[in-house]
Design an enzyme around this catalytic site. Sequence first.
Site, PDB file in Angstrom:
ATOM      1  N   HIS A  39       0.812  -1.215   0.000  1.00 63.23           N
ATOM      2  CA  HIS A  39       0.000   0.000   0.000  1.00 63.23           C
ATOM      3  C   HIS A  39       0.848   1.269   0.000  1.00 63.23           C
ATOM      4  O   HIS A  39       1.879   1.362   0.652  1.00 63.23           O
ATOM      5  CB  HIS A  39      -0.934  -0.002   1.211  1.00 63.23           C
ATOM      6  CG  HIS A  39      -0.226  -0.122   2.528  1.00 63.23           C
ATOM      7  ND1 HIS A  39       0.274   0.960   3.211  1.00 63.23           N
ATOM      8  CD2 HIS A  39       0.078  -1.197   3.284  1.00 63.23           C
ATOM      9  CE1 HIS A  39       0.843   0.569   4.339  1.00 63.23           C
ATOM     10  NE2 HIS A  39       0.749  -0.749   4.400  1.00 63.23           N
ATOM     11  N   ASP A  40       0.414   2.233  -0.800  1.00 67.77           N
ATOM     12  CA  ASP A  40       0.975   3.587  -0.856  1.00 67.77           C
ATOM     13  C   ASP A  40       2.368   3.646  -1.482  1.00 67.77           C
ATOM     14  O   ASP A  40       3.016   4.696  -1.412  1.00 67.77           O
ATOM     15  CB  ASP A  40       0.998   4.239   0.529  1.00 67.77           C
ATOM     16  CG  ASP A  40      -0.388   4.310   1.156  1.00 67.77           C
ATOM     17  OD1 ASP A  40      -1.222   5.060   0.628  1.00 67.77           O
ATOM     18  OD2 ASP A  40      -0.637   3.603   2.153  1.00 67.77           O
TER      19      ASP A  40
ATOM     20  N   GLY B 290       5.035  -1.166   2.707  1.00 67.99           N
ATOM     21  CA  GLY B 290       4.210   0.009   2.496  1.00 67.99           C
ATOM     22  C   GLY B 290       4.994   1.308   2.466  1.00 67.99           C
ATOM     23  O   GLY B 290       6.050   1.437   3.077  1.00 67.99           O
TER      24      GLY B 290
END
Length: 263
Positions: free
Chosen positions: A121-122, A139
């Site tokens: 994520h991200d 992440g």
Amino acid sequence: MAKIHPTAIVDPMAELDATVEIGPYSVIGPKVKIGAGTCIKSHVVIEGNTTIGRDNLIYQFCSLGAAPQDKKYRGEDTRLEIGDRNTIREFCSFNTGTVQDAGTTRLGNDNWILAYVHLAHDCQVGSNTIFSNNATLAGHVHVGDWVIMSGFAAVHQFCKIGDHAFVGMNASLSQDVPPYVLAAGTPIAVRGLNIEGLKRRGFSGEDIAAIRRAYKLIYKSGLTLDEAKAAIEADPAYQNEDGGAHLRRMREFLDNATRGIVR
């Protein structure tokens, strides 16, 4: 009409260009958008709020746009964005972002992503990168343009990897890797500059000379990092249009390094 295999499941709300191809047993969710010329092979699952650009080739058994593997995630409508002309090989997994960061995981253009790569994520990945098999980003990792990640390289969350850097096989990164350098070994260390990569990309002798000077100031001079940054800025070429651009990129990266740099 998009060319969709009869065994594929495509939600009627998904937005597919008429030239998209969807292979057998693939599943496309309702918030997915896929651009012209993209080919999705068999058994691919694309879900979540995912946008994929033009002329991508996505191989079988990939999972794109699934929820982030983050305990803080509470079902927010976060995103995955994939650019144009990327090759994404078998068993890759890219997750959407989280509201604690950008809310969007991004992959740029013209990337060569080999099997079993994970983008958590991200993550923000630039363009023209190569990720070899099993390279893994935790992440919030930022990866610049023209970076090469060798097989089984793993990156700690929130790390940054600068443009044109090379990360060796089995590397375990917990600090930032500046632009242009080659980081490898166990434990990880900077082993020099990615000279061969720079030559292949058409860097001039003047460009490489400027990068060498910055590298020596950071790694060979015995200066503290703050002293090295000041010395880079004092280089007569720093304000030049050509070689100075690379000095400025190095200085900017050092200013923005949040986990310290590999030294």
